[in-house]
Design an enzyme around this catalytic site. Structure first.
Site, PDB file in Angstrom:
ATOM      1  N   SER A 266      94.556  28.644  25.526  1.00 18.99           N
ATOM      2  CA  SER A 266      94.900  29.000  26.551  1.00 18.99           C
ATOM      3  C   SER A 266      96.153  28.184  26.610  1.00 18.99           C
ATOM      4  O   SER A 266      96.862  27.159  26.217  1.00 18.99           O
ATOM      5  CB  SER A 266      94.606  28.243  28.314  1.00 18.99           C
ATOM      6  OG  SER A 266      94.496  26.648  27.868  1.00 18.99           O
ATOM      7  N   ASP A 267      97.442  28.995  27.484  1.00 16.27           N
ATOM      8  CA  ASP A 267      98.487  28.993  27.404  1.00 16.27           C
ATOM      9  C   ASP A 267      98.795  27.333  28.291  1.00 16.27           C
ATOM     10  O   ASP A 267      97.584  27.676  29.080  1.00 16.27           O
ATOM     11  CB  ASP A 267      99.653  29.720  28.084  1.00 16.27           C
ATOM     12  CG  ASP A 267     101.110  29.578  28.193  1.00 16.27           C
ATOM     13  OD1 ASP A 267     101.340  28.255  27.948  1.00 16.27           O
ATOM     14  OD2 ASP A 267     102.137  30.173  28.678  1.00 16.27           O
ATOM     15  N   PHE A 268     100.053  26.279  27.997  1.00 14.55           N
ATOM     16  CA  PHE A 268      99.591  24.742  28.667  1.00 14.55           C
ATOM     17  C   PHE A 268      99.399  25.080  30.012  1.00 14.55           C
ATOM     18  O   PHE A 268      99.680  25.589  31.561  1.00 14.55           O
ATOM     19  CB  PHE A 268     100.724  23.921  28.128  1.00 14.55           C
ATOM     20  CG  PHE A 268     100.809  23.760  26.947  1.00 14.55           C
ATOM     21  CD1 PHE A 268     100.795  22.584  27.034  1.00 14.55           C
ATOM     22  CD2 PHE A 268     100.402  24.502  25.772  1.00 14.55           C
ATOM     23  CE1 PHE A 268     100.754  21.917  25.438  1.00 14.55           C
ATOM     24  CE2 PHE A 268      99.942  24.135  24.580  1.00 14.55           C
ATOM     25  CZ  PHE A 268     100.378  22.574  23.850  1.00 14.55           C
ATOM     26  N   SER A 270      96.933  26.813  31.625  1.00 11.34           N
ATOM     27  CA  SER A 270      96.699  28.172  32.339  1.00 11.34           C
ATOM     28  C   SER A 270      95.086  28.059  32.647  1.00 11.34           C
ATOM     29  O   SER A 270      95.247  29.596  33.316  1.00 11.34           O
ATOM     30  CB  SER A 270      97.423  29.550  31.435  1.00 11.34           C
ATOM     31  OG  SER A 270      96.514  29.308  29.899  1.00 11.34           O
TER      32      SER A 270
END
Length: 716
Positions: A266-268, A270
């Site tokens: 995941s993006d941070f 997200s």
């Protein structure tokens, strides 16, 4: 178990996946959950962002406040190392360390794409991969291959271009180079994270053909051509579903169709759920355990919304890549970066990506004995190196070379007698008259201006901030020998363009800004970059002008903005050509201190046109008096029945030629390549297909300068 006894996952004769499966089989549930996520205390990023905006804090400052150790805790009893992650893609950014260690601050990715040179991308990636390894990290979060759909998007500086093929070619080379150093490269942000506005909430609605032919295409190339080890899912929703929960893109497309064998992070912050995210194909949550924590995962296992095999699958995917790159057996032993050596390479890269936009009367290159030279501009662009985009990817530089120091260094190396002074213009232009007087008294004026974009927010418009257009418009005409050096993260408007004889786009250069720009101004290096994104005359000419549903989106009743890519395939130069709008400077444009000619152009479509590789041959002749490099570009026009924009880039070749010499070039366009150069997406066939009919090959030196055409027919 005695340390002298080899455990199955420690057997280096086994394949990486076998080792990963053996390791996961030996783990307890608690250990498995421990490895599903990063290891920092949960913070409320949404609240912090809102508070920062209310307080007037820019996103770069916010990123500094939330600087975190990017890692996953190790498990000593199993031999699992602390998994260290660093941000990219413009160098080694926020990494696992407090504070993050310094590294080489490179030119922005948008600039790298302007090089139109895969070998340059390979060197760029090699610097990043080498430094990531030297600093003891395991993962570099990059490259970023979203597209420049919106000229004001905050992260365009991290992305390559508006063209999917150019972005894919350059991204593939960066990826290969990073992974050659035993580092996991992570393509991002998957997918359609092409704008920062309300990125935690926005949903993107996009037609399947448009998604396939434009926005998914560079990711497909990363998977198939580079063997990328990891993908980062985006913040935004896609068709109403968060990207971290969208099984169609994460599993059906990425794995079942493309054969991706890596893992998805995941993006941070997200990640928005436990079971739905893991079931969809997200494998790892960063930077904490907001969702993939013991309570949520065990509850989901208990109510069967999540299966233990799905948890195992996620871990096997990541551990497989760690074994693939020998990261379990690599001791943590950070070293020192070769600052001087890598700085020299960064300087050379910086000179090869600059785009000479205009050079009336041969103002450039400057004479090292020109007399009195004055640099004029606001502090960001004249007082220190323009390091570039803000946010989590920002690199803490090993050193910096300011413009004045760099110009004096280069002049000294050339034994030039010119003197250089500097006038820093206040952001509110209160000392503009002082700058005008200095410009009138000088022999040469170099105005440095630009734009530094940042993650987390898009620009309000395409004009440079702090009234820099007025600065240029008033100072420039004072002296006929005036050069504007642009240092941009994004394309900008130039209402003053007719009054300025020479304009050089150098991008956000990074730590070697002062040297690289001076090398270009004095002709130590001949500019050879080409625009990777279109520069419009006005913002009204862009695809989202007066179309809020295209950007920034509208609330259609769900409570969040919906952005509709209703322009379809008409994005970037495709938009301008389809609409018959003349840009200020087209995609692929770039001048030189010399001149070139393309001749002897031939096109061989093979024995089975449409299936055989197409070979374009030409001769590039340097018709001027300075050595330089030219980029031959090949575009394809599809049959009318395909309902496509007029042209798509399908090949390019950069070649350096001495004055008076000629160099033969060959560009092969393979219909079977992963960028599907001759094909369109068919919803009915759920595949790329080549349509029968008449095709056109265009050869030239920009998207708008393709005088040579060759037509061929693909039979039914």
């Amino acid at each position: 178990m005695s340390k002298d006894v080899m455990r199955p996952w420690e057997d280096r004769t086994k394949q990486p996946r076998e080792r990963a499966e053996a390791l996961v089989a030996a783990m307890t549930l608690e250990q498995k959950i421990n490895q599903l996520h990063g290891a920092m205390d949960t913070i409320d990023i949404y609240a912090m962002t809102a508070q920062a905006r209310e307080a007037g804090t820019d996103m770069d400052a916010l990123a500094t406040q939330i600087r975190v150790e990017r890692h996953v805790e190790g498990i000593d009893e199993l031999g699992i190392p602390r998994f260290r992650i660093t941000n990219g893609p413009v160098g080694v950014g926020m990494g696992d360390g407090t504070p993050s260690p310094p590294a080489t601050s490179l030119p922005m990715t948008i600039g790298l794409a302007a090089g139109f040179d895969p070998a340059l991308a390979r060197e760029y990636g090699s610097i990043i991969g080498s430094e990531t390894a030297t600093l003891g990290q395991h993962v570099l979060e990059g490259p970023g291959v979203c597209l420049h759909r919106i000229a004001t998007a905050g992260r365009n500086f991290e992305y390559f271009s508006e063209d999917p093929y150019l972005s894919g070619v350059m991204g593939v080379e960066v990826t290969k180079a990073i992974q050659e150093h035993g580092i996991i490269a992570m393509g991002k942000h998957y997918v359609v994270n092409d704008q920062e506005y309300e990125r935690f909430r926005t949903s993107v609605e996009v037609d399947e053909q448009v998604l396939r032919e434009l926005y998914l295409l560079p990711f497909e190339m990363l998977v198939k051509d580079a063997g990328i080890a990891a993908i980062m899912s985006a913040y935004n929703r896609v068709r109403g579903v968060y990207a971290t929960e969208y099984r169609y893109t994460l599993t059906e497309v990425l794995r079942h169709e493309w054969g991706f064998e890596g893992y998805v992070q995941s993006d941070f912050w997200s990640c928005r759920s436990a079971a739905p995210s893991l079931n969809a194909g997200m494998d790892h949550e960063m930077p904490d355990a907001k969702w993939l924590n013991e309570d949520n995962v065990t509850a989901a296992l208990r109510d069967t919304s999540l299966e233990i095999k799905t948890v195992d699958r996620a871990l096997v995917r990541r551990f497989t890549q760690m074994f693939r790159f020998d990261q379990f057996d690599r001791p943590y032993d950070p070293g020192d970066i070769d600052a001087a050596g890598h700085g020299a390479r960064a300087r050379r890269i910086g000179t090869e990506i600059a785009v000479l936009l205009k050079n009336e009367g041969g103002v450039l290159p400057l004479d090292p004995n020109a007399g009195a030279i004055v640099i004029v501009g606001q502090s960001t662009y004249v007082d220190d190196a323009c390091l570039g985009g803000g946010g989590s990817s920002k690199v803490l530089p090993l050193y910096t070379v300011p413009p004045l120091e760099g110009m004096r260094d280069v002049l000294s190396g050339l034994s030039g007698s010119a003197s250089v002074t500097k006038i820093t213009v206040a952001d509110d232009l209160t000392n503009l008259d002082e700058a005008k007087r200095a410009a009138a008294a000088a022999d040469v004026v170099v105005i440095m201006a630009g734009l530094v974009a940042t993650e987390g927010e898009d620009q309000l418009g395409m004009s440079m901030l702090n009234d820099q257009n007025r600065l240029i418009a008033e100072v420039g005409p004072v002296n006929p020998t005036t050069v504007v050096v642009l240092k941009d993260s994004n394309p900008v408007l130039m209402p003053w363009i007719d009054a300025i004889p020479a304009v050089l786009e150098t991008w956000n250069q990074g730590q070697e800004d002062g040297h690289a720009v001076a090398d270009l101004l004095f002709g130590v290096v001949n500019p050879s970059g080409k625009l990777p994104t279109t520069y419009p005359k006005t913002q009204e000419d862009t695809l989202a002008a007066r179309r809020p549903e295209r950007y920034p989106g509208t609330d259609e009743g769900d409570g969040y903005p919906v952005i509709r890519y209703s322009e379809g395939l008409q994005m970037g130069y495709r938009w301008f050509q389809s609409q018959g709008i003349a840009p200020l400077f087209p995609f692929g444009h770039g001048l030189s201190y010399t001149t070139f000619g393309l001749s002897d152009i031939s096109v061989d479509t093979g024995s089975h046109p449409g299936r055989s590789p197409i070979t374009v041959r030409a001769t590039v002749t340097n018709t001027g008096d300075a050595a330089g490099a030219e980029v031959a570009q090949v575009y394809l026009g599809l049959p009318n029945a395909a309902h496509q924009p007029p042209k798509r880039l399908v090949g390019f070749r950069k070649v350096t030629v001495a004055p008076g010499d000629s160099r033969p070039i060959e560009i092969v366009v393979d219909p079977a390549a992963t960028n599907h150069p001759l094909s369109v997406w068919s919803r009915g066939d759920h595949a790329f297909v080549t349509i029968p009919g008449e095709y056109a090959i265009y050869v030239g030196t920009s998207s708008d300068d393709t005088p040579t055409q060759h037509r061929f027919t693909v039979a039914a």
